[in-house]
Write an enzyme that holds these catalytic residues in place. Structure first.
Site, PDB file in Angstrom:
ATOM      1  N   HIS A   1      69.180 -58.846   5.006  1.00  0.00           N
ATOM      2  CA  HIS A   1      70.579 -59.215   5.240  1.00  0.00           C
ATOM      3  C   HIS A   1      70.940 -60.450   4.413  1.00  0.00           C
ATOM      4  O   HIS A   1      71.923 -60.437   3.658  1.00  0.00           O
ATOM      5  CB  HIS A   1      70.759 -59.483   6.739  1.00  0.00           C
ATOM      6  CG  HIS A   1      72.144 -59.885   7.144  1.00  0.00           C
ATOM      7  ND1 HIS A   1      73.038 -58.997   7.693  1.00  0.00           N
ATOM      8  CD2 HIS A   1      72.783 -61.072   7.085  1.00  0.00           C
ATOM      9  CE1 HIS A   1      74.179 -59.631   7.935  1.00  0.00           C
ATOM     10  NE2 HIS A   1      74.053 -60.895   7.591  1.00  0.00           N
ATOM     11  N   GLU A   2      70.133 -61.475   4.530  1.00  0.00           N
ATOM     12  CA  GLU A   2      70.441 -62.709   3.809  1.00  0.00           C
ATOM     13  C   GLU A   2      70.274 -62.519   2.297  1.00  0.00           C
ATOM     14  O   GLU A   2      70.951 -63.194   1.510  1.00  0.00           O
ATOM     15  CB  GLU A   2      69.572 -63.865   4.319  1.00  0.00           C
ATOM     16  CG  GLU A   2      69.712 -64.167   5.819  1.00  0.00           C
ATOM     17  CD  GLU A   2      71.142 -64.413   6.289  1.00  0.00           C
ATOM     18  OE1 GLU A   2      72.001 -64.778   5.466  1.00  0.00           O
ATOM     19  OE2 GLU A   2      71.410 -64.196   7.498  1.00  0.00           O
TER      20      GLU A   2
ATOM     21  N   HIS B   1      73.637 -61.594   1.043  1.00  0.00           N
ATOM     22  CA  HIS B   1      74.491 -62.778   0.871  1.00  0.00           C
ATOM     23  C   HIS B   1      74.078 -63.552  -0.386  1.00  0.00           C
ATOM     24  O   HIS B   1      74.915 -63.982  -1.182  1.00  0.00           O
ATOM     25  CB  HIS B   1      74.355 -63.710   2.082  1.00  0.00           C
ATOM     26  CG  HIS B   1      75.090 -63.252   3.306  1.00  0.00           C
ATOM     27  ND1 HIS B   1      76.431 -62.945   3.300  1.00  0.00           N
ATOM     28  CD2 HIS B   1      74.677 -63.075   4.595  1.00  0.00           C
ATOM     29  CE1 HIS B   1      76.813 -62.596   4.529  1.00  0.00           C
ATOM     30  NE2 HIS B   1      75.766 -62.661   5.328  1.00  0.00           N
TER      31      HIS B   1
ATOM     32  N   GLU C   1      79.998 -60.422   3.986  1.00  0.00           N
ATOM     33  CA  GLU C   1      79.220 -59.685   4.976  1.00  0.00           C
ATOM     34  C   GLU C   1      79.001 -58.238   4.544  1.00  0.00           C
ATOM     35  O   GLU C   1      77.980 -57.635   4.887  1.00  0.00           O
ATOM     36  CB  GLU C   1      79.922 -59.750   6.336  1.00  0.00           C
ATOM     37  CG  GLU C   1      79.096 -59.265   7.500  1.00  0.00           C
ATOM     38  CD  GLU C   1      77.957 -60.217   7.892  1.00  0.00           C
ATOM     39  OE1 GLU C   1      77.861 -61.323   7.317  1.00  0.00           O
ATOM     40  OE2 GLU C   1      77.157 -59.832   8.771  1.00  0.00           O
TER      41      GLU C   1
END
Lengths: 496, 496
Positions: B260-261, B264, B290
């Site tokens: 997930h990160e 980003h 996101e």
């Protein structure tokens, strides 16, 4: 209408915060930053410098200073000191264009990865252009202050306020022949230090460093220890202290480097809380700073009383490496004096010559008597003359320290000035505390920390360094106690 | 005389650098900072905000904008975008006192350690005053913009530019009943995920995270992964990307958080280099941000093709834990849908309800329909109604996220908006790239990274989020692809 002093404090507070951020970003750059981030970092550090400089030289600051000086504040009061320190900083800053100092910071930051690569590949050709750019910027900086009888004074004053080159030359001139003699006397002594080399587990070394830092003492949740190439101490304020060390898996020397940086860290940690966010609440100068690091590294960390008390704990961590070695043998080994190549690993006797060598070369650089491209050769010649060692490659010679590549000229002398002062401070603390040696042996460091806080750390920049030292010890800088200490420690015991 | 555009760029560049430093300091605060340093940090972040705000609202910026707008720059050009973005930021900033935004930053930073303690002790009483202070500051912030038909719009616009509360309400209204139905349908399915819990060595997890980040791809020497309490991505620029994760020694869930990160981080990493130091070169908004994290976490990281390819490497790292488990069982386990307490650990189906719950409560907070002290009870009621779970304590309820304690209200909705957009983006990328599933299975991520760079990342803030999405995918935000994807993934295979 806010009072002039409050207005001044508000502006100076911004400058100080920007400088604290610079310290933190420099720490980050040298510990954790992804290497490719260096270009962003140079921009950001340069911006912080520009904002701080602009804030300081705002004409309003000059007017506030004029007004406050007309009040004849008590020079021994903190308010008086705030104004004195601000005037000094302002008077220097207004003579220098903001863009020049921003460029100096940018160039220094950009040089960091180049120095790392030059050192790791022993390539002076990579280092030379970095140093040329930064030295050129220093020449432009000196010119801002007009014609100088001794241009080096301008640089020295930034690191060691109010100290003159001539005074350093006098002190080093007193030290040099004594060190040459001592080095010659000690050179052929046979001391077994083979057990300092071996297999020292990294996790154990890290745990040992934290154990020592905690034993020496600090407030909870305020310190970090991280690995780096060239150890230093930094942080973002009195409750955010970050020291660094360089671990070697085959040697214990990192421990002494950590003790050294602890001393720097403790100074920052014990600066006066009430003035923590003002220039007056910062350290007095690099010499006094170094006196603190050398005090903890040498007067505590390489002392017999300390190892009488602490050695069993070290032996417990590294039982196989230290089997059959007692604390006196260990003490003798960590104090073995032998000319060597690397300044930050030098013993207490030879250390001074490493600094004197750099101080002399710096004079020649600043006065244009030598060309930078000839530095490796000149370096090797002096190492041969002063320490009798031959420099095998540039990594173990002129490339070992990062200072010059980033333009830090005038800085090295503070290492020896600080070492000299550390002995004066130690002897006065011993006198005041009575049984300091016993306390060190018992691992009781609170009285020493508090003595240092009261007499040195909590004074911030209230007094210029030599006045601070005089108030703390009764004397300005004096090489005699330092030389007597070296003889006592290194000559006497074997003669006895 | 420098051109107006160059003058504007220079000023905006300073703002952007100060914001980049804020990001880095926030990262440091949440990963490495000695906890006692939080007071310094709050001061320093507040100063950076003040300097950035002051620089932006300088009347000269207004004059430069007036002049540049009179030139009728092509709105599709970067120069046109620079002016559009600067006008938007300037217009908002001039309505707010500098001291208020500085105070908001200070209060948010000071709240961080309080939230950590409140969460670790499940003590809402510690959290409440932090949230009250920060919500009060948000109310004052809203008031700066004058009377509002929908005050929440003011907050939302800071995170999701140009999005209105009514539009979010409409989209969430479309999603909510479908999720409720899906959750009910899936609730009693029995999926074995016992092997995800066990003994997962920390060093192996760290190595796995770096392996995945390197496999997904980035330029060398530009990324770090560090542990933290509540994972996030930050950094100091496109070549200094720092993502964080929370390791659990008894579970593998950190891996998905890292993916997930990564999403980003990749967005920040691929922002347009030419405009990296200007506001126009930053991310378009939190929803698009996101969409990138959810794309890598879910569309890649929880997909069958990915695990077809990568599962043997995972199994090799954790042979005893995953013995006898094949990649299809593993895929089923990591996609088990089951109502649970913690948003960031929720599966793709239930995740949306966690966001909708927060969005609804935030409306009530901002419009003063509820008292903050009643939040735990209201939270528990909605968790019961929407997900059928009972909240055992505040740590697993209202204290789980740090956002509210630091005043981040209007932020949560972007998590679901981004999730919705991630599917639209994925489907367009699949269409353009042809065999995206096969590429994912083979571990070939360069085409996907480049597609995202070209269509999303390199556009920076050139267009508002919905216009950016429309240009990239042919449509503005639309919940239908997202809902169809969930049904396809979660209902169909078992029904088949």
């Amino acid at each position: 209408m806010t009072d002039a002093l409050d207005q001044l404090k508000s502006r100076l507070g911004d400058c100080q915060s920007l400088d604290a951020l610079t310290s933190l970003l420099t720490w980050d750059q040298r510990t954790l930053m992804p290497p490719a981030g260096f270009q962003h970092r140079a921009e950001h550090l340069s911006l912080l410098q520009r904002l701080s400089h602009q804030t300081l030289i705002d004409p309003e600051v000059g007017s506030l200073l004029d007004e406050l000086e007309s009040r004849d504040l008590d020079p021994d009061s903190w308010d008086g000191a705030i104004v004195r320190v601000a005037r000094r900083d302002y008077q220097k800053a207004v003579q220098v264009p903001v863009e020049l100092t921003a460029e100096m910071v940018r160039a220094a930051s950009e040089a960091a990865p180049g120095w790392l690569e030059a050192k790791s590949t022993s390539n002076f050709g990579l280092f030379l252009p970095l140093m040329e750019r930064n030295v050129e910027l220093r020449h432009r900086y000196i010119e801002c202050f007009g014609p100088q009888e001794e241009p080096y004074d301008v640089l020295l004053d930034d690191f060691e306020p109010e100290m003159k080159t001539a005074e350093v030359t006098r002190i080093f001139g007193e030290i040099k022949p004594e060190l040459v003699q001592l080095i010659a006397d000690l050179r052929d002594r046979d001391v077994d230090d083979s057990f300092l080399t071996g297999d020292f587990d990294l996790d154990e070394q890290v745990a040992l460093d934290y154990e020592v830092v905690d034993l020496f003492g600090h407030r909870p949740h305020t310190w970090r220890v991280d690995p780096t190439e060239h150890p230093f101490a930094a942080g973002a304020g009195i409750d955010d202290i970050r020291i660094t060390t360089h671990y070697y898996l085959d040697h214990l020397k990192s421990l002494f480097s950590t003790m050294h940086e602890y001393g720097h860290g403790l100074y920052e940690h014990q600066l006066p809380r009430d003035w923590a966010n003002l220039p007056v609440g910062q350290s007095a100068g690099l010499g006094i700073h170094e006196s603190q690091s050398r005090l903890w590294e040498n007067l505590v960390g390489r002392s017999l009383p300390f190892w009488r008390g602490f050695y069993p704990r070290l032996q417990e961590r590294f039982p196989s490496q230290l089997r059959g070695v007692d604390h006196e043998q260990f003490y003798a080994a960590i104090n073995k004096s032998q000319p060597s190549l690397i300044r930050i690993e030098a013993d207490e006797v030879t250390y001074g010559m490493h600094v004197i060598l750099r101080f002399e070369l710096e004079q020649d650089i600043v006065n244009g008597r030598i060309e930078l491209k000839d530095l490796p050769e000149l370096w090797a010649q002096k190492m041969h003359d002063y320490l009798g060692v031959d420099v095998p490659d540039h990594a173990h010679g002129v490339l070992q320290d990062m200072h010059w590549s980033s333009g830090l000229i005038g800085y090295f002398s503070t290492y020896l000035l600080g070492t000299v002062m550390s002995v004066q401070i130690w002897e006065k603390a011993s006198e005041d505390l009575g049984d300091l040696d016993d306390q060190v042996e018992r691992g009781e460091f609170t009285p020493l920390r508090e003595w240092l806080a009261e007499n040195i750390h909590s004074q911030g920049r209230k007094y210029p360094p030599q006045e601070l030292l005089r108030r703390a010890t009764g004397s300005t800088i004096d090489a005699k106690p330092y030389l007597a200490y070296l003889k006592r420690k290194f000559v006497a015991p074997v003669a006895a």
